[in-house]
Design an enzyme around this catalytic site. Sequence first.
Site, PDB file in Angstrom:
ATOM      1  N   GLU A 156       0.788  -1.239   0.000  1.00 13.02           N
ATOM      2  CA  GLU A 156       0.000   0.000   0.000  1.00 13.02           C
ATOM      3  C   GLU A 156       0.822   1.292   0.000  1.00 13.02           C
ATOM      4  O   GLU A 156       0.520   2.224   0.748  1.00 13.02           O
ATOM      5  CB  GLU A 156      -0.957   0.006   1.200  1.00 13.02           C
ATOM      6  CG  GLU A 156      -1.870  -1.201   1.232  1.00 13.02           C
ATOM      7  CD  GLU A 156      -2.790  -1.226   2.463  1.00 13.02           C
ATOM      8  OE1 GLU A 156      -2.612  -0.420   3.368  1.00 13.02           O
ATOM      9  OE2 GLU A 156      -3.689  -2.090   2.474  1.00 13.02           O
TER      10      GLU A 156
ATOM     11  N   GLU B 251      -6.036 -11.022  -0.873  1.00 17.02           N
ATOM     12  CA  GLU B 251      -6.812 -10.806   0.370  1.00 17.02           C
ATOM     13  C   GLU B 251      -8.313 -10.800   0.062  1.00 17.02           C
ATOM     14  O   GLU B 251      -9.044  -9.900   0.478  1.00 17.02           O
ATOM     15  CB  GLU B 251      -6.400  -9.481   1.029  1.00 17.02           C
ATOM     16  CG  GLU B 251      -4.911  -9.363   1.302  1.00 17.02           C
ATOM     17  CD  GLU B 251      -4.505  -8.095   2.052  1.00 17.02           C
ATOM     18  OE1 GLU B 251      -5.371  -7.434   2.653  1.00 17.02           O
ATOM     19  OE2 GLU B 251      -3.302  -7.769   2.031  1.00 17.02           O
TER      20      GLU B 251
HETATM   21  C1  GLA Z   1      -4.772  -4.592   4.513  1.00 20.68           C
HETATM   22  C2  GLA Z   1      -3.547  -5.396   4.927  1.00 20.68           C
HETATM   23  C3  GLA Z   1      -3.925  -6.694   5.592  1.00 20.68           C
HETATM   24  C4  GLA Z   1      -5.021  -6.494   6.615  1.00 20.68           C
HETATM   25  C5  GLA Z   1      -6.194  -5.800   5.979  1.00 20.68           C
HETATM   26  C6  GLA Z   1      -7.289  -5.603   6.980  1.00 20.68           C
HETATM   27  O1  GLA Z   1      -5.373  -5.065   3.408  1.00 20.68           O
HETATM   28  O2  GLA Z   1      -2.712  -5.700   3.830  1.00 20.68           O
HETATM   29  O3  GLA Z   1      -2.811  -7.222   6.226  1.00 20.68           O
HETATM   30  O4  GLA Z   1      -4.535  -5.758   7.693  1.00 20.68           O
HETATM   31  O5  GLA Z   1      -5.752  -4.545   5.520  1.00 20.68           O
HETATM   32  O6  GLA Z   1      -7.451  -6.662   7.817  1.00 20.68           O
END
Ligand code: GLA
Length: 356
Positions: free
Chosen positions: A159, A266
């Site tokens: 990010e 994710e």
């Molecule tokens: C981001 C992070 C993850 C997690 C999510 C929320 O996407 O990369 O590790 O913390 O936020 O759970």
Amino acid sequence: MTKFSARLLCLLCLLSPIASSAQNIDTTKGLKDYYRKYFPIGVAVSPGSIKNPAETALILKHFNSLTPENAMKMGAIHPEQNRYNWLNADAIVNFAQEHHLLVRGHNLCWHEQTPKWFFYDKAGMLVSKDTLLQRLKDHIYTVVKHYKGKVYAWDVVNEAVSTNKDEFLRNSLWYQICGEDFIFKAFQYAHEADPKAVLFYNDYGTEQPAKREKVYQLLKKLIDAHIPVDAVGLQAHWSINDPTEKELIETIERFSSLGLKIQITELDMSIYSSKNNPADSNGYTTAIAEKQSQQYAMAFNIFRKYKDVITGVTFWNVSDRSSWLNNFPVKGRDNYPLLFDRKLHPKPPYNQVVNF
Ligand code: GLA
């Protein structure tokens, strides 16, 4: 089957894609078995999930890759400059080794869940760029070498691109102190520590054209500078309304045009469209289940089509029970974003994901 029951079945199939797909489910198989010829299917786990017998059984049936949800983040694994805490991350990696599961390392450099000591000296002043890069190098070398041969891929930088309209990179302390160099260096250090590891840049919102383009520009810059980046992670914290099929296809094609592999790192599909939209449903109704099933079906259909570039799909949490989206971003609100319900049973979208 009588003529009448055959007609009734046909009618049901037309009316409900959920009912139609349920016919073909082989309950002895798990997600990973259906996707054996496509890509590994992963899940983010906490140390608690690998100690809970019911969750462990579900994990071993359906998944062949693990991502530690929090245990490898800077704050968890390196809370003080001279102290590493390997306990939780080692437990997850040992469990994976014992059961022959892959492990994705998550993550080596992020603006959140990073302890303050990285950025400040003993007098409470911000450290210099050289000091911060040295700390980053020590961290990455130590963590990556500790798991060398056991963790096959790392989310090296998480990010770093800004979601703000007028900003390219996020104005984090990493950026304020090092400029863009922290990104370049992080990949270089990770590659030096384990030349065989597959190195990812990981981010969210990558399906939205404006953010996608910024991530693309960053990756291109890294590649042009011969920085060892192998792949891009699309976090895929999606909802039953977005992304569209078109956005998803454009995203996969745009990043793969750089010669990079892609993973969905994710995945979850919130049933809510935004923070507090009065039009949002209250709870997991049949209509919502249907919409979620269609969105999951669309996404996996595309993933399968692009199996030559997609090298993994990981869900963020095991079941709706443990989803980070319960209580977030709205306190007291339950969410239902995954394929398994609070009792760990497969939900309607599960049928869509395995029915192809
Ligand atoms: C981001 C992070 C993850 C997690 C999510 C929320 O996407 O990369 O590790 O913390 O936020 O759970």
